[in-house]
Design a protein around this motif. Structure first.
Motif, mmCIF file in Angstrom:
data_model
loop_
_atom_site.group_PDB
_atom_site.id
_atom_site.type_symbol
_atom_site.label_atom_id
_atom_site.label_comp_id
_atom_site.label_asym_id
_atom_site.label_seq_id
_atom_site.Cartn_x
_atom_site.Cartn_y
_atom_site.Cartn_z
ATOM 1 N N THR A 237 -18.009 18.537 48.310
ATOM 2 C CA THR A 237 -18.838 19.860 47.991
ATOM 3 C C THR A 237 -17.602 21.151 48.616
ATOM 4 N N GLN B 157 -7.038 31.035 53.043
ATOM 5 C CA GLN B 157 -7.071 32.446 53.506
ATOM 6 C C GLN B 157 -8.196 32.977 54.450
ATOM 7 N N GLY B 158 -8.779 31.904 55.279
ATOM 8 C CA GLY B 158 -9.643 31.933 56.234
ATOM 9 C C GLY B 158 -11.025 32.381 55.809
ATOM 10 N N HIS B 159 -11.513 32.009 54.420
ATOM 11 C CA HIS B 159 -12.849 32.381 54.013
ATOM 12 C C HIS B 159 -13.893 31.775 54.993
ATOM 13 N N ASN B 160 -13.385 30.643 55.676
ATOM 14 C CA ASN B 160 -14.168 29.595 56.470
ATOM 15 C C ASN B 160 -15.537 29.288 55.859
ATOM 16 N N ARG B 161 -15.616 29.185 54.720
ATOM 17 C CA ARG B 161 -16.834 28.627 54.063
ATOM 18 C C ARG B 161 -16.908 27.070 54.614
ATOM 19 N N ARG C 101 -14.880 21.651 46.090
ATOM 20 C CA ARG C 101 -15.397 22.601 45.171
ATOM 21 C C ARG C 101 -15.798 23.820 45.434
ATOM 22 N N ASN C 102 -16.090 24.157 46.748
ATOM 23 C CA ASN C 102 -16.500 25.516 47.056
ATOM 24 C C ASN C 102 -15.312 26.485 47.484
ATOM 25 N N PRO D 109 -12.707 28.917 47.650
ATOM 26 C CA PRO D 109 -12.266 30.022 46.657
ATOM 27 C C PRO D 109 -10.654 30.034 46.347
ATOM 28 N N GLU D 110 -9.831 29.512 47.396
ATOM 29 C CA GLU D 110 -8.527 29.069 47.409
ATOM 30 C C GLU D 110 -8.138 27.871 46.819
ATOM 31 N N ARG D 111 -8.856 27.059 46.775
ATOM 32 C CA ARG D 111 -8.781 25.426 46.067
ATOM 33 C C ARG D 111 -7.658 24.951 47.062
#
Lengths: 424, 63
Positions: free
Chosen positions: B49, B11-15, B52-53, B55-57
């Protein structure tokens, strides 16, 4: 009448204004005790929740508190529709649409919030932050609200919306009288009541600004709204009422949330001098700390969904037409996902929090918020070498978001202004 | 270790792209894509990491 945590655990009524007046630690205690019983809790009142959803008498309302269940709800737009706002200034905005329309409209907006663009705006954010710090740096005392409640709004209005930065204060006063000593606006509506809420005023402001812009359009598409006003979908212009709704959304979502989270970070660091020193000495740790501040302070409690079919979540049966609220703040404290969830651990990793949501409606402004928080913390920590809270800070109250602070009075070793000019 | 991003879930969080630009890049749709499918051994911990970070897996590892 002020109610206690015990009373809210026995009769959970999120829409009762007394709930948002509980101290943050107590709110999260209520969520913890409810979640220990079950992931889903019935809300006592069937009336409307935050951001103007139009809820009928007798309709069920559920809050989902468990992390996994919140994740599932957020992924399923078919069962949990966002078209639960039939009135109010957000109708037609990204928040209130489902895929595929939501995806289509979102494509025009997300490029303005892309990470690369946010990096380009960091200098502006830093300058705005330094200007705010300049107003008190030579006194050795000041209010960090000057940073938290001004910089995010300035950057959002000037750089993203193309609206005058002078209008930020008026918008804040309209939406959040509690920041200026007044009573928080109610976000609860009963069927038949006139919907007097901040969105009507904000919507009117946005419509006026955008009508003027549409009459004198700019080809220079530096901001979201000049772009939307010039955008065509096939042969048609992007619908004007949706542009207005998205303006209302970006202002509603983009001012208070970042500012609240920043005040929470400033207060927490003021109360934890060791960690404050650690971040000052190791600024590369700040981005990780920002994620933890977002998780820990909670920001938005939750946003409504409308159930389109009879279903069940975690064994709890629900009926078509019920309102379901994925509660991000509660999910962010779920021990099933986070070790020591009620501790703020500034180097927490991994940290898969839902502070910016997930799924189709994940926060479009998340990278803007992250950049602003990082820059604000960098400048405050650098220029105020040893700040402490001047007095106990009292959180202000608002229903939609977890409590933040209208004022963060601090004392510190005085420093020098960076710019000769004065800031108002 | 092979790394991949499920584009339909992203979803493009881009973390991932912000935290680990050596592993992830942004495509024209603002979704994450891997820089290289094969992860160098010194970046394996970073890859885990990132998984694991998300949010959309949406990030997957195959050893």
């Amino acid at each position: 009448m002020s109610l206690t945590a015990d009373e809210f655990v026995e009769h959970y009524d999120f829409t009762n204004p007394e709930f948002s007046k509980l101290a943050p630690g107590v709110i999260f205690e209520v969520y913890r005790r409810l979640r220990e019983r079950a992931s889903v809790v019935a809300c006592e009142s069937g009336f409307g929740t935050q951001v103007g959803s139009d809820v009928q008498d007798g309709q069920g309302m559920w809050h989902v508190l468990g992390y996994e269940d919140v994740y599932d709800v957020l992924q399923d737009a078919e069962r949990f529709s966002s078209q639960c706002f039939s009135v109010g200034g957000l109708v037609g905005s990204l928040l209130a649409l489902d895929p595929p329309e939501q995806n289509r409209d979102k494509k025009f907006i997300t490029p303005y919030f892309a990470p690369g663009r946010m990096r380009d705006l960091a200098d502006s954010a830093r300058l705005a932050t330094d200007d705010a710090i300049d107003t008190f740096i030579e006194q050795g005392e000041g209010d960090l609200a000057a940073v938290a409640w001004r910089m995010p709004g300035e950057i959002l209005f000037k750089e993203l919306l193309g609206f005058p930065a002078e209008d930020v204060e008026m918008c804040l006063q309209t939406m959040h009288p509690e920041l200026f000593g007044g009573e928080a606006r109610s976000l609860v509506f009963k069927e038949g009541e006139d919907i007097q809420n901040f969105q009507a005023e904000l919507d009117a402001y946005c419509e006026e600004m955008l009508k003027a812009r549409a009459e004198d359009p700019s080809d220079d598409e530096n901001n979201v709204f000049d772009h939307l006003l010039n955008t065509r979908i096939g042969d048609d212009a992007f619908p004007f009422d949706r542009i207005v709704a998205n303006a209302t959304l970006l202002i509603s979502a983009g001012l208070e949330t970042t500012s609240n989270a920043l005040t929470n970070a400033f207060v927490w660091l003021g109360n934890h001098p060791e960690q404050q020193a650690q971040l000052r000495e190791n600024p590369e740790m700040i981005p990780t700390a920002v994620e933890e501040f977002v998780r820990f302070s909670g920001s938005v409690h939750g946003l409504s969904r409308l159930l389109t079919q009879d279903t069940e979540v975690s064994g709890c049966p629900m009926k078509a037409g019920d309102i379901v609220v994925p509660n991000y703040a509660a999910a962010n404290r779920d021990p099933a996902e986070f070790e020591n969830p009620d501790e703020c651990i500034i180097d927490r990793s991994p940290n898969r929090h839902l502070g910016f949501g997930a799924g189709y409606h994940r926060c479009v402004g998340s990278n803007l918020a992250r950049m602003e928080m990082r820059v604000a913390l960098e400048q405050v920590l650098t220029r105020l070498p040893d700040y402490r809270l001047a007095e106990d800070c009292t959180p202000h109250h608002n229903m939609a978001t977890t409590p933040g602070y209208a004022h963060v009075p601090v004392v510190f070793t005085q420093g020098k202004r960076l710019s000769a000019g004065s800031s108002t | 270790m092979r790394l991949s991003v499920e584009s339909s879930s992203c979803q493009g969080h881009n973390r991932c792209t912000s935290d680990f630009p050596e592993l992830f890049d942004v495509d024209e749709e603002l979704k994450a894509v891997v820089v290289n499918e094969v992860v160098p051994s010194d970046l394996e911990a970073a890859a885990r990491t990132a998984v694991r970070n998300c949010p959309e897996r949406a990030i997957h590892i195959e050893s």
